[in-house]
Design a protein around this motif. Structure first.
Motif, PDB file in Angstrom:
ATOM      1  N   UNK A  23       1.874  31.234  19.009  1.00  0.00           N
ATOM      2  CA  UNK A  23       1.497  30.142  18.062  1.00  0.00           C
ATOM      3  C   UNK A  23      -0.091  30.126  17.764  1.00  0.00           C
ATOM      4  N   UNK A  24      -0.832  30.509  18.718  1.00  0.00           N
ATOM      5  CA  UNK A  24      -2.223  30.963  18.657  1.00  0.00           C
ATOM      6  C   UNK A  24      -2.608  31.847  17.472  1.00  0.00           C
ATOM      7  N   UNK A  25      -1.581  32.958  17.359  1.00  0.00           N
ATOM      8  CA  UNK A  25      -1.980  34.026  16.395  1.00  0.00           C
ATOM      9  C   UNK A  25      -1.585  33.556  15.119  1.00  0.00           C
ATOM     10  N   UNK A  26      -0.310  32.596  15.016  1.00  0.00           N
ATOM     11  CA  UNK A  26      -0.107  31.997  13.761  1.00  0.00           C
ATOM     12  C   UNK A  26      -0.992  31.098  13.261  1.00  0.00           C
ATOM     13  N   UNK A  27      -1.756  30.513  14.103  1.00  0.00           N
ATOM     14  CA  UNK A  27      -2.757  29.228  13.813  1.00  0.00           C
ATOM     15  C   UNK A  27      -4.000  30.233  13.381  1.00  0.00           C
ATOM     16  N   UNK A  28      -4.438  31.325  14.095  1.00  0.00           N
ATOM     17  CA  UNK A  28      -5.292  32.095  13.645  1.00  0.00           C
ATOM     18  C   UNK A  28      -5.260  32.571  12.319  1.00  0.00           C
ATOM     19  N   UNK A  29      -4.161  33.084  12.052  1.00  0.00           N
ATOM     20  CA  UNK A  29      -4.007  33.679  10.811  1.00  0.00           C
ATOM     21  C   UNK A  29      -4.025  32.610   9.652  1.00  0.00           C
ATOM     22  N   UNK A  30      -3.570  31.519   9.921  1.00  0.00           N
ATOM     23  CA  UNK A  30      -3.802  30.185   8.995  1.00  0.00           C
ATOM     24  C   UNK A  30      -5.079  29.433   8.983  1.00  0.00           C
ATOM     25  N   UNK A  31      -5.979  30.198   9.840  1.00  0.00           N
ATOM     26  CA  UNK A  31      -7.303  29.395   9.723  1.00  0.00           C
ATOM     27  C   UNK A  31      -7.424  28.251  10.638  1.00  0.00           C
ATOM     28  N   UNK A  32      -6.452  28.133  11.450  1.00  0.00           N
ATOM     29  CA  UNK A  32      -6.362  26.696  12.334  1.00  0.00           C
ATOM     30  C   UNK A  32      -6.864  26.943  13.644  1.00  0.00           C
ATOM     31  N   UNK A  33      -7.236  26.032  14.526  1.00  0.00           N
ATOM     32  CA  UNK A  33      -7.304  25.977  15.813  1.00  0.00           C
ATOM     33  C   UNK A  33      -6.244  25.301  16.462  1.00  0.00           C
ATOM     34  N   UNK A  34      -5.508  25.755  17.414  1.00  0.00           N
ATOM     35  CA  UNK A  34      -4.509  25.658  18.325  1.00  0.00           C
ATOM     36  C   UNK A  34      -4.608  25.306  19.521  1.00  0.00           C
ATOM     37  N   UNK A  35      -4.273  24.077  20.222  1.00  0.00           N
ATOM     38  CA  UNK A  35      -4.282  23.720  21.406  1.00  0.00           C
ATOM     39  C   UNK A  35      -2.929  23.068  21.786  1.00  0.00           C
ATOM     40  N   UNK A  36      -2.652  23.252  23.209  1.00  0.00           N
ATOM     41  CA  UNK A  36      -1.444  22.403  23.820  1.00  0.00           C
ATOM     42  C   UNK A  36      -1.875  21.682  24.975  1.00  0.00           C
ATOM     43  N   UNK A  37      -1.522  20.586  25.165  1.00  0.00           N
ATOM     44  CA  UNK A  37      -1.866  19.703  26.241  1.00  0.00           C
ATOM     45  C   UNK A  37      -0.448  19.334  26.829  1.00  0.00           C
ATOM     46  N   UNK A  38       0.261  19.659  27.415  1.00  0.00           N
ATOM     47  CA  UNK A  38       1.514  19.427  27.936  1.00  0.00           C
ATOM     48  C   UNK A  38       2.572  19.713  26.902  1.00  0.00           C
ATOM     49  N   UNK A  39       3.098  18.693  26.504  1.00  0.00           N
ATOM     50  CA  UNK A  39       4.071  18.532  25.386  1.00  0.00           C
ATOM     51  C   UNK A  39       3.217  18.013  23.938  1.00  0.00           C
ATOM     52  N   UNK A  40       1.869  17.897  24.002  1.00  0.00           N
ATOM     53  CA  UNK A  40       1.277  17.642  22.758  1.00  0.00           C
ATOM     54  C   UNK A  40       0.500  18.909  22.158  1.00  0.00           C
ATOM     55  N   UNK A  41       1.067  19.327  20.942  1.00  0.00           N
ATOM     56  CA  UNK A  41       0.205  20.319  20.198  1.00  0.00           C
ATOM     57  C   UNK A  41      -0.224  19.876  18.994  1.00  0.00           C
ATOM     58  N   UNK A  42      -1.557  20.463  18.897  1.00  0.00           N
ATOM     59  CA  UNK A  42      -2.473  19.886  18.142  1.00  0.00           C
ATOM     60  C   UNK A  42      -3.181  21.238  17.352  1.00  0.00           C
ATOM     61  N   UNK A  43      -3.228  20.990  15.908  1.00  0.00           N
ATOM     62  CA  UNK A  43      -3.849  21.951  15.087  1.00  0.00           C
ATOM     63  C   UNK A  43      -4.823  21.198  14.070  1.00  0.00           C
ATOM     64  N   UNK A  44      -5.875  22.216  14.069  1.00  0.00           N
ATOM     65  CA  UNK A  44      -6.977  21.550  13.164  1.00  0.00           C
ATOM     66  C   UNK A  44      -7.727  22.556  12.429  1.00  0.00           C
ATOM     67  N   UNK A  45      -8.415  22.173  11.293  1.00  0.00           N
ATOM     68  CA  UNK A  45      -9.097  23.136  10.609  1.00  0.00           C
ATOM     69  C   UNK A  45     -10.436  22.289   9.787  1.00  0.00           C
ATOM     70  N   UNK A  46     -11.386  23.024   9.775  1.00  0.00           N
ATOM     71  CA  UNK A  46     -12.613  22.253   9.225  1.00  0.00           C
ATOM     72  C   UNK A  46     -12.649  22.618   7.596  1.00  0.00           C
ATOM     73  N   UNK A  47     -11.914  23.725   7.382  1.00  0.00           N
ATOM     74  CA  UNK A  47     -11.684  24.271   5.942  1.00  0.00           C
ATOM     75  C   UNK A  47     -10.828  23.501   5.001  1.00  0.00           C
ATOM     76  N   UNK A  48     -10.592  24.043   3.945  1.00  0.00           N
ATOM     77  CA  UNK A  48      -9.698  23.560   2.924  1.00  0.00           C
ATOM     78  C   UNK A  48      -8.137  23.598   3.542  1.00  0.00           C
ATOM     79  N   UNK A  49      -7.504  22.646   3.222  1.00  0.00           N
ATOM     80  CA  UNK A  49      -6.092  22.938   3.628  1.00  0.00           C
ATOM     81  C   UNK A  49      -5.156  22.028   2.753  1.00  0.00           C
TER      82      UNK A  49
END
Length: 289
Positions: free
Chosen positions: A138-164
């Motif tokens: 998922x980290x590779x997938x996020x990087x490819x999409x220009x996103x930051x990915x984190x997982x805190x146990x069962x919480x998955x979060x993606x974010x970007x400061x760019x256009x989406x």
């Protein structure tokens, strides 16, 4: 059993988790996880359904094998760290029933597949280790999409400061759901959120719309209210009003809120702690520090 679990914890503590995982590991925290998403324009938040209970003993066994333990040792450690209670409704489903085996050691035979129990000291780190390949993918997938990915146990979060846009966000969610199914997990659709520019950004209960994580107004008001009523009416009256089981339990709960706030906002926490300490607590009811 306590000794065996302690041994398992020592073994697990020496294994590495993926850099995208921010829970249940040394020096990890909610604040550090939320910090990764500060200043985001777009935020995508997902939640995994029944996280621990969906991780089975076969996955746990593979973790111990990968760590270099002999099959029998890995099996014993797995049985220590998992649970298969009779009568559980999951065993009405075929995927949680074990193949009939004719083991030389009869006590090892089980008709049900065990899973990680909620609250066990070994479950958090085992879940992180089991999710390592998923986190990497998922980290590779996020990087490819220009996103930051984190997982805190069962919480998955993606974010970007760019256009989406929402279309790309929905496509990402579908791909993540597909990857989760590959490890026997699923998304809790009711908790899935796509947060666009201009909307309030909250990650793990912290505001991330600025340069650093901040406590929400709701959290601050909740803690202030506790302290105010403690000062005005006293511990026993507040315990009764809020229906805490005991004054000691209430003390630990509110003190925990103050300690958490200290990790985010020292000034606010110091103000609350000073008022909290001035409350007329009965010494025989307080927990040991």
């Amino acid at each position: 059993m306590a000794v065996q679990r302690w041994i398992a914890i020592q073994i697990l503590s020496k294994l590495a988790v993926h850099r995208a995982s921010f829970a249940f590991a040394p020096k990890s925290s909610i604040k550090k996880c939320a910090q990764q998403h500060c200043g985001a324009r777009w935020l995508i938040k997902l939640d995994i359904s029944d996280f621990f209970g969906s991780i089975n003993e076969i996955q746990v066994y593979r973790v111990f094998l990968k760590a270099g333990y002999a099959p029998l040792v890995a099996f014993e450690l797995t049985r220590i760290c998992t649970y298969a209670p009779p009568g559980n409704k999951r065993y009405d489903r075929a995927e949680w029933l074990a193949w009939r085996a004719y083991n030389k050691i009869f006590d090892y035979e089980s008709f049900n597949i065990g899973y990680l129990p909620q609250g066990a000291p070994t479950s958090p780190m085992l879940s992180n280790l089991i999710m390592w390949d998923f986190d990497k993918k998922i980290s590779l997938l996020a990087t490819k999409a220009g996103l930051t990915y984190t997982r805190y146990s069962d919480d998955l979060t993606f974010s970007t400061r760019n256009d989406f846009d929402r279309t790309r966000a929905v496509a990402l969610i579908r791909e993540v759901a597909f990857c989760l199914r590959g490890v026997g997990l699923s998304i809790n659709n009711s908790k899935t959120k796509i947060v666009p520019p201009g909307a309030r950004k909250v990650v793990l209960g912290l505001l991330v719309d600025g340069s650093k994580p901040r406590l929400t107004r709701k959290f601050r008001d909740h803690l202030r209210q506790h302290v105010y009523y403690l000062e005005k009416f006293g511990p026993e009256a507040h315990r009764n009003a809020r229906k805490f089981d005991s004054v000691s339990g209430m003390y630990r709960h509110i003190r925990g809120l103050i300690d958490f706030s200290k990790s985010i906002d020292d000034v606010f926490a110091a103000e609350m702690r000073a008022k909290f300490d001035n409350v007329q607590w009965s010494s025989d009811l307080l927990p040991l520090e």
